[in-house]
Design an enzyme around this catalytic site. Structure first.
Site, PDB file in Angstrom:
ATOM      1  N   GLY A  31       0.930  -1.199   0.136  1.00 19.86           N
ATOM      2  CA  GLY A  31      -0.151  -0.062   0.036  1.00 19.86           C
ATOM      3  C   GLY A  31       0.806   1.365  -0.028  1.00 19.86           C
ATOM      4  NE  ARG A  43      -0.992  -5.048  -1.562  1.00 20.85           N
ATOM      5  CZ  ARG A  43      -1.631  -3.996  -1.305  1.00 20.85           C
ATOM      6  NH1 ARG A  43      -2.547  -3.426  -1.880  1.00 20.85           N
ATOM      7  NH2 ARG A  43      -1.335  -3.349  -0.005  1.00 20.85           N
ATOM      8  CG  ASP A  47       4.424  -8.038   8.146  1.00 26.98           C
ATOM      9  OD1 ASP A  47       5.262  -7.749   9.075  1.00 26.98           O
ATOM     10  OD2 ASP A  47       4.008  -9.040   7.929  1.00 26.98           O
ATOM     11  CB  THR A 103       2.854   0.861   5.820  1.00 27.06           C
ATOM     12  OG1 THR A 103       1.196   0.718   6.453  1.00 27.06           O
ATOM     13  CG2 THR A 103       3.398   0.619   7.273  1.00 27.06           C
ATOM     14  CG  ASP A 159      -2.349   0.258   8.290  1.00 24.22           C
ATOM     15  OD1 ASP A 159      -3.011   1.390   7.862  1.00 24.22           O
ATOM     16  OD2 ASP A 159      -2.807  -0.954   7.902  1.00 24.22           O
ATOM     17  NE  ARG A 186      -8.042  -7.072   7.295  1.00 20.44           N
ATOM     18  CZ  ARG A 186      -8.082  -7.497   6.113  1.00 20.44           C
ATOM     19  NH1 ARG A 186      -7.746  -7.006   5.164  1.00 20.44           N
ATOM     20  NH2 ARG A 186      -9.022  -8.882   6.313  1.00 20.44           N
TER      21      ARG A 186
HETATM   22  P1  ADP Z   1       2.915  -4.457   2.455  1.00 21.53           P
HETATM   23  O1  ADP Z   1       4.228  -4.471   2.291  1.00 21.53           O
HETATM   24  O2  ADP Z   1       2.345  -3.193   2.796  1.00 21.53           O
HETATM   25  O3  ADP Z   1       2.529  -5.327   3.813  1.00 21.53           O
HETATM   26  P2  ADP Z   1       1.381  -6.683   0.781  1.00 21.53           P
HETATM   27  O4  ADP Z   1       1.239  -7.467   2.136  1.00 21.53           O
HETATM   28  O5  ADP Z   1       0.699  -6.440  -0.339  1.00 21.53           O
HETATM   29  O6  ADP Z   1       1.822  -4.998   1.340  1.00 21.53           O
HETATM   30  O7  ADP Z   1       2.994  -7.118   0.065  1.00 21.53           O
HETATM   31  C1  ADP Z   1       3.617  -6.543  -1.088  1.00 21.53           C
HETATM   32  C2  ADP Z   1       4.152  -7.223  -1.970  1.00 21.53           C
HETATM   33  O8  ADP Z   1       5.454  -8.021  -1.245  1.00 21.53           O
HETATM   34  C3  ADP Z   1       3.306  -8.646  -2.513  1.00 21.53           C
HETATM   35  O9  ADP Z   1       2.556  -7.958  -3.564  1.00 21.53           O
HETATM   36  C4  ADP Z   1       4.100  -9.550  -2.592  1.00 21.53           C
HETATM   37  O10 ADP Z   1       4.654  -9.369  -4.234  1.00 21.53           O
HETATM   38  C5  ADP Z   1       5.276  -9.244  -1.818  1.00 21.53           C
HETATM   39  N1  ADP Z   1       5.106 -10.511  -0.584  1.00 21.53           N
HETATM   40  C6  ADP Z   1       4.085 -10.570   0.397  1.00 21.53           C
HETATM   41  N2  ADP Z   1       4.380 -11.370   1.184  1.00 21.53           N
HETATM   42  C7  ADP Z   1       5.381 -12.136   0.577  1.00 21.53           C
HETATM   43  C8  ADP Z   1       5.866 -13.322   1.032  1.00 21.53           C
HETATM   44  N3  ADP Z   1       5.488 -14.246   2.153  1.00 21.53           N
HETATM   45  N4  ADP Z   1       6.926 -13.915   0.330  1.00 21.53           N
HETATM   46  C9  ADP Z   1       7.511 -13.345  -0.718  1.00 21.53           C
HETATM   47  N5  ADP Z   1       6.840 -12.143  -1.084  1.00 21.53           N
HETATM   48  C10 ADP Z   1       5.821 -11.584  -0.449  1.00 21.53           C
END
Ligand code: ADP
Length: 321
Positions: free
Chosen positions: A12, A75, A106, A128, A130, A174
């Site tokens: 995000g 994403r 995360d 982020t 949050d 959240r």
């Molecule tokens: P944020 O970084 O804000 O938590 P996301 O959870 O959407 O946002 O994660 C961003 C991107 O990081 C995802 O679209 C994916 O490409 C990568 N990602 C998320 N989780 C994993 C994971 N467990 N292993 C590898 N890449 C991941």
């Protein structure tokens, strides 16, 4: 020795990501590193080609005050697959990139940890709204977001005061109630509902009835997202307490806007520190701010961990509201 670094934003978006990109690019160029901006997060990293942009000092002119991210954020759920990440590593190596700075949350850190394990030097920066990242007191974007929420609630108070209405305001956060708590403290909200506090329907209804009986004319109830349908909640409050009630969902407005001074400064400090860390050979850590000092924490100690800075103010909020 690190000669060519890349930077990407992922997950995000958050106000201040541009200030962080600017800091990485300008710090990198000041140390005579080549800097590549990777567009569209891990999706762009894997697809390469036009997603890899050579960044100069001028590429980041006039972006410190802009919300969003000039590099875009996409994403790519497939990045959790080993073979997709291996392809990404091959693309980075083909482009001669020695090290990567990721700005995100995360999930972004989880991807960076895997890249680090595959031999790519990686540093994470917390981007982020949050404030839900462990290892740092504040994330880039949180302060701007809270200011946006405060401005909105101040406006709602005006109109609710005129009409003697109760306002239910849904905010983001959240997994971490810091947006709700910080904005609640700063606006004098009467009641705050988060993933960890006050999220039982009957508790909320009883509280609003109590407000009505105590003569509160326009109470504000802040509710974090994904707990209730707030339109329905407002209807239930109205029925139960007899107070006219309206719900407002602030939504994605909270993600946008000119970054605050605090977010720009935080992003600038962390961006410089990330480049310096890579030059010292550091990898596999995310940087954050704790008691105004920049600290590095291994990704493993941060991913999946929760934290809230503002829960310590729960008592203060209760006493003052
Ligand atoms: P944020 O970084 O804000 O938590 P996301 O959870 O959407 O946002 O994660 C961003 C991107 O990081 C995802 O679209 C994916 O490409 C990568 N990602 C998320 N989780 C994993 C994971 N467990 N292993 C590898 N890449 C991941």
């Amino acid at each position: 020795m690190v000669k060519k670094i890349a930077v990407l934003t992922s997950g995000g978006d958050a106000p201040g990501m541009n200030a962080a990109i600017r800091a990485v690019v300008r710090a990198g160029r000041s140390f005579n590193l080549e800097v590549i901006g990777i567009h569209e997060g891990y999706k762009g990293l894997v697809e390469a080609g036009e997603n890899y942009e050579v960044m100069t000092r001028r590429s980041v002119t006039n972006i410190i005050a802009r919300g969003g991210t000039i590099l875009g954020s996409a994403r790519l759920p497939e990045f959790s697959q080993h073979e997709v990440r291996v392809k990404g590593v091959e693309q980075l190596k083909e482009a001669g990139i020695d090290a990567l700075i990721v700005i995100g949350g995360d999930g972004t850190y989880a991807g960076a940890l895997r890249l680090h394990e595959l031999g790519i030097k990686c540093i994470g920066l917390p981007g982020t709204i949050d404030n839900d990242i462990a290892g740092t007191d504040y994330t880039i974007g949180f302060d701007t977001c809270v200011n946006t929420v405060v401005e909105a609630i101040d406006k709602l108070r005006d109109t609710c005061g005129s009409h003697r209405r109760c306002a239910v305001v849904e905010v983001m956060g959240r997994y971490c109630g810091d947006i709700a708590r910080a904005a609640g403290l700063a606006t004098g909200a009467e009641f705050i509902v988060t993933n960890s506090e006050n999220n039982d329907l009957q508790t909320i209804l009883d509280q609003t009835k109590h407000f009505k009986e105590a003569g509160k004319r326009h109470p504000v109830i802040i509710v974090t997202e994904h707990l209730f349908d707030v339109i329905d909640l407002a209807r239930k409050i109205e029925e139960y307490s007899g107070m006219e009630t309206r719900a407002t969902i602030l939504g994605h407005i909270q993600r946008g806007g000119t970054p605050s001074c605090s977010d720009r400064i935080l992003a600038s400090r962390l961006g410089l520190a990330a480049v310096e860390s890579l030059m010292q050979g550091v990898s596999g850590v995310c940087l954050g701010i704790q008691s105004n000092e920049i600290v590095a924490t291994p990704f493993e100690d941060v991913i999946g961990k929760s934290k809230t800075i503002y829960s310590e103010f729960d008592e203060l909020i209760k006493i003052l509201s």
